[in-house]
Structures are given as structure tokens and as C-alpha cells.
Scaffold this motif. Structure first.
Motif, PDB file in Angstrom:
ATOM      1  N   LYS A 160       0.889  -1.207  -0.002  1.00  0.00           N
ATOM      2  CA  LYS A 160      -0.031   0.085   0.025  1.00  0.00           C
ATOM      3  C   LYS A 160       0.927   1.395  -0.004  1.00  0.00           C
ATOM      4  O   LYS A 160       2.057   1.292   0.346  1.00  0.00           O
ATOM      5  N   LYS A 188       2.315   4.718   1.191  1.00  0.00           N
ATOM      6  CA  LYS A 188       3.092   5.097   2.565  1.00  0.00           C
ATOM      7  C   LYS A 188       1.951   6.120   3.492  1.00  0.00           C
ATOM      8  O   LYS A 188       1.738   5.818   4.730  1.00  0.00           O
ATOM      9  N   SER A 235      -3.234   5.258   1.147  1.00  0.00           N
ATOM     10  CA  SER A 235      -3.673   3.939   1.404  1.00  0.00           C
ATOM     11  C   SER A 235      -5.045   3.685   1.585  1.00  0.00           C
ATOM     12  O   SER A 235      -5.305   2.873   1.225  1.00  0.00           O
ATOM     13  N   ASP A 258      -6.949   1.272  -1.073  1.00  0.00           N
ATOM     14  CA  ASP A 258      -7.738   0.168  -0.734  1.00  0.00           C
ATOM     15  C   ASP A 258      -9.100   0.412  -1.489  1.00  0.00           C
ATOM     16  O   ASP A 258      -9.691  -0.675  -1.761  1.00  0.00           O
TER      17      ASP A 258
END
Length: 440
Positions: free
Chosen positions: A149, A151, A156, A160
Motif C-alpha cells: 500500500k 505510505k 492507503s 484500498d
């Protein structure tokens, strides 16, 4: 019976193939597979869509802006599907979500259909909390490099959301309302490793020989073990999960010791014991990632060809570099820095070099895909490796996860995909199962 060596050999024809599959259990092949000549094909790539996938725009990959933009494109396609295919998309949504999340939670999530991005964001929040208690499957095997993912916290989260929503809406255009296709977004029941090996064998694709099969606590050998190193794979696994790489003289010295290893590591499981094939020395361990797609006119084309290399183990899932490969010229043309954050800042010393054998490998993949009877199988990801004198295939996979990465790579990719492969108005203009004009 011939002696097993560490090189791949042609699969001998027999009533029972060396994979242990009877003709009745092999995938049914169309007549095109027997007539397809990989040396005389032209235009095996998917036109402008292939070009757009291979020539990604320059971008600050996995920055907050990039994550937000790719996520926005998934939202846009969600509403495009909802407006242009409301009944099919609704049916797919309930079937897909109840399969992936369970009957009650999936039904509840599907009720968010008009505002599905909100529902998926809630699922992501739940999964983030769950990951503190239950290991994430995408990080369980060596293929974790493809799911690293960004940082930043917000980046992130957006990434997702993008991954979940891109697969949800992207797979609609790959599986439509076909039950078998929807089922294969979750688990391979028809499309096992045995299926793919038979598909490739039907077009004379090179494969590592299956030395033996471990099943019900018994090892049945198809060929002498001799001094061969082996790779052990689960027939229905993915991302290298369950794979083992064992060396003759280290983990075992004979069939009895190999059996003990299988008893220890694969109790209660079925496993394929394959000969370990070696890559061309100067290339090192690597994998060609070829994606083929079925077109609205029932043809098959190459969507993209990537090279995964600079590996730290005998598995290409341990790669540290990825590249885009031009099929016709067989030239490495750019780093695949867009694929996951792991590759965003990689060095790219191989750009400009040639990969002999790539075009023939892609033509073989196209032939194998064409020969499969299941028309609902619209996208396939093929894994292959260049050896000293030939290209060897390991397997295929339903490309339900790979294709959305290309689909939402850029706005030009998304628009070209919609226009060329997913146009919803009338049969013959879409490859989506349920509206195909050429069968189920």
C-alpha cells in the motif's frame, strides 16, 4: 518412459495425459485451437487499448493525487454501469456481494447500490480494523509485492477503496450475469491448474512435466524422480500460496524421502509435484505476465505483456522489478511502476533490451484462450518463463484481478475499454457474458 531432466519437454499424447487428466475431464476445445498457427498470426494485440496499457502516461504514481484519480475512475464506471445496464448490474451486484461477503452481509452491502462507493468505503474501514486481528490474505504469500500500500494514511485508504471497487465494477464487464463466471471471481472450480495445463497442451504449449500427484496421503509418480528438483503446487491456489521449492539432495534423495516431505507439509491436501525448470541464465528467475481478452466479435487478443524479474527466490512472486514488453518487437519499453507502490521507484536497467520468445509466447496464449469452449472466460492471465531455447508456461488464471489494473490505469485506457470492449448498447458490441452474441 523417458528420463526426467530439469528441462521442459513436449507433453506426450496418451489416453491419460501426464497431468493425470482423462479426456473427459480436460477442457473442451473449439476447432480453432487445432487450426491456429502461432507462426503465421498477425495483429494479436488488442489495438489501441493494448497501446494505452503499454504506454502509461507519466505520473507521480501512488501519490495522493494518483490514488484519488484512479479511485474516481472506478466511481465513474460504477455509475456508467448503473445507468446503462441497470438490471444486469443489479443482478451481478447481489450475486457477487453475497458470494464474497456472505449471504446476509452481502445482501446488506448490495442495498447500497445507488451509493456503492460509500458501502465499499465502509467495508475497507472494517477490513482495516480486522487486519489487526486476522492476517490479510493478500500479504500471506510471496505475491504480497503486488498489494503493498502507499505510505500515506489517506493514500492507503483511497488505494484500498480503489482495489475493491475496481475489482467489483471491473469484473462486471468480465463476468456479466453468468453464474460460472461470477463464481470464479471467488474460487476456481473449473479453472484449476489441471484445466490450464490441458488448455496449453492442446496448442502444444511447453509445460513443466508433472512428475507425480499427491492425493489422499499417497504419492503417485508419473515419471522417474532421478535427481530432479521439484516445485509443489496446490491445484486451486494462487499468488504462490502453498508453493514449495525443493532441491534434490537437500530436502530429499529419493521418492520415499519426497513422500515424507509431502506428508509433513501437505497433509490432507492434494498437490502437484512438478519438475523445476530453469530460466535462461542471463535472465535469472522471472515471469512473463500475459493477459489475453475475448473481444466482442469472439476473437482473442493480447491486452498486455509484463515482465516480473529481479527475484530473490526461485519464485517470480519474489520479484523486485516489473516492465512493460512490446509484443511485436519483443522489446522492454518501460518500467511497470504503475502496478503497485512496491515498483513505483524501482530502477529500470532493462529498458531497451530484447526478450526473444515473447511474441511466440503471446501467440500461444492467444491460441489456448481461443480454444477454450467457455465463452464466459473473457480475460485470462498467463504465466510463462523464457528458457535457453524455448518458452515454458506454468499456468493460466481468470484475470479478474489483473484486468482492472489495466482498465483504470488512465482515462484513455478506461474510455477505450468502454468503447471497444464493454459498449452496452446491443449484442455484438460487448464481450460481457449475458450480452455476448456468440454464446454462453
Amino acid at each position: 518412459m523417458s528420463t526426467v531432466t530439469r528441462r521442459s519437454v513436449a507433453v506426450p499424447p496418451s489416453p491419460v495425459s501426464e497431468q493425470g487428466i482423462t479426456p473427459e475431464s480436460s477442457p473442451k476445445m473449439c476447432e480453432t485451437s487445432a487450426k491456429f498457427d502461432i507462426h503465421n498470426t498477425t495483429n494479436i494485440t488488442a489495438g489501441k487499448l493494448y497501446h494505452n496499457c503499454n504506454n502509461a502516461p507519466k505520473a507521480n504514481w501512488f501519490s495522493l493525487g494518483d490514488c484519488a484519480w484512479r479511485y474516481f475512475m472506478t466511481v465513474a464506471l460504477h455509475y456508467w454501469a448503473l445507468v446503462t445496464s441497470p438490471f444486469a448490474y443489479t443482478y451481478y451486484t447481489f450475486k457477487h456481494n453475497m458470494l464474497w461477503y456472505g449471504t446476509v452481509p452481502g445482501f446488506a452491502l448490495s442495498c447500497f447500490l445507488p451509493i456503492m462507493p460509500v458501502g465499499i468505503a465502509l467495508v475497507v474501514c472494517y477490513k482495516i480494523v480486522e487486519s489487526y486481528f486476522i492476517p490479510d490474505w493478500s500479504m500471506a504469500g510471496p505475491g504480497r509485492v503486488f498489494f503493498v500500500k502507499p505510505k500515506s494514511l489517506i493514500g492507503s485508504f483511497l488505494w484500498d477503496c480503489y482495489l475493491k471497487q475496481s475489482m467489483y465494477v471491473g469484473q462486471f464487464y468480465l463476468v456479466g450475469t453468468n453464474k460460472d463466471a461470477i463464481d470464479h471471481t471467488w474460487k476456481d472450480t473449473i479453472l484449476t491448474k489441471d484445466f490450464w495445463r490441458a488448455s496449453l497442451t492442446s496448442v502444444d504449449g511447453r509445460l513443466p512435466r508433472e512428475l507425480g500427484r499427491w492425493d489422499e496421503g499417497k504419492l503417485t509418480m508419473n515419471y522417474p524422480l532421478d535427481t530432479c528438483d521439484v516445485v509443489v503446487k496446490l491445484p486451486d491456489s494462487y499468488l504462490g500460496i502453498g508453493d514449495a521449492f525443493w532441491t534434490y539432495g537437500k530436502e530429499y534423495k529419493n521418492v520415499e524421502e519426497l513422500t515424507k516431505q509431502l506428508e509433513e507439509h501437505y497433509v490432507g491436501k492434494e498437490a502437484m509435484v512438478l519438475e523445476m525448470v530453469r530460466p535462461k541464465k542471463e535472465l535469472g528467475v522471472h515471469s512473463l505476465d500475459i493477459v489475453t481478452v475475448r473481444t466482442p466479435d469472439d476473437d482473442v487478443k493480447v491486452l498486455s505483456c509484463l515482465l516480473w524479474t529481479d527475484c530473490t527466490t526461485d519464485s517470480s512472486h519474489s520479484c523486485r522489478a516489473g516492465y512493460c514488453v512490446e509484443v511485436e518487437s519483443e522489446e522492454i519499453i518501460a518500467p511497470a511502476a504503475w502496478y503497485s507502490p512496491f515498483f513505483a521507484t524501482m530502477d529500470a536497467p532493462l529498458v531497451g533490451t530484447k526478450m526473444a520468445g515473447v511474441r511466440e509466447a503471446c501467440a500461444t496464449a492467444v491460441a489456448a484462450h481461443k480454444g477454450i469452449e467457455h465463452k464466459w472466460l473473457t480475460a485470462v492471465g498467463w504465466d510463462a518463463m523464457v528458457m535457453k531455447e524455448e518458452v515454458v508456461f506454468f499456468e493460466g488464471n481468470f484475470a479478474g484481478a489483473r484486468t482492472p489494473r489495466r482498465m483504470f490505469l488512465s482515462l484513455s485506457c478506461l474510455l477505450e475499454f468502454i468503447k471497444s470492449f464493454a459498449w452496452p448498447f446491443g449484442q455484438g458490441g460487448s464481450m460481457r457474458p449475458g450480452v455476448q452474441s456468440y454464446g454462453k
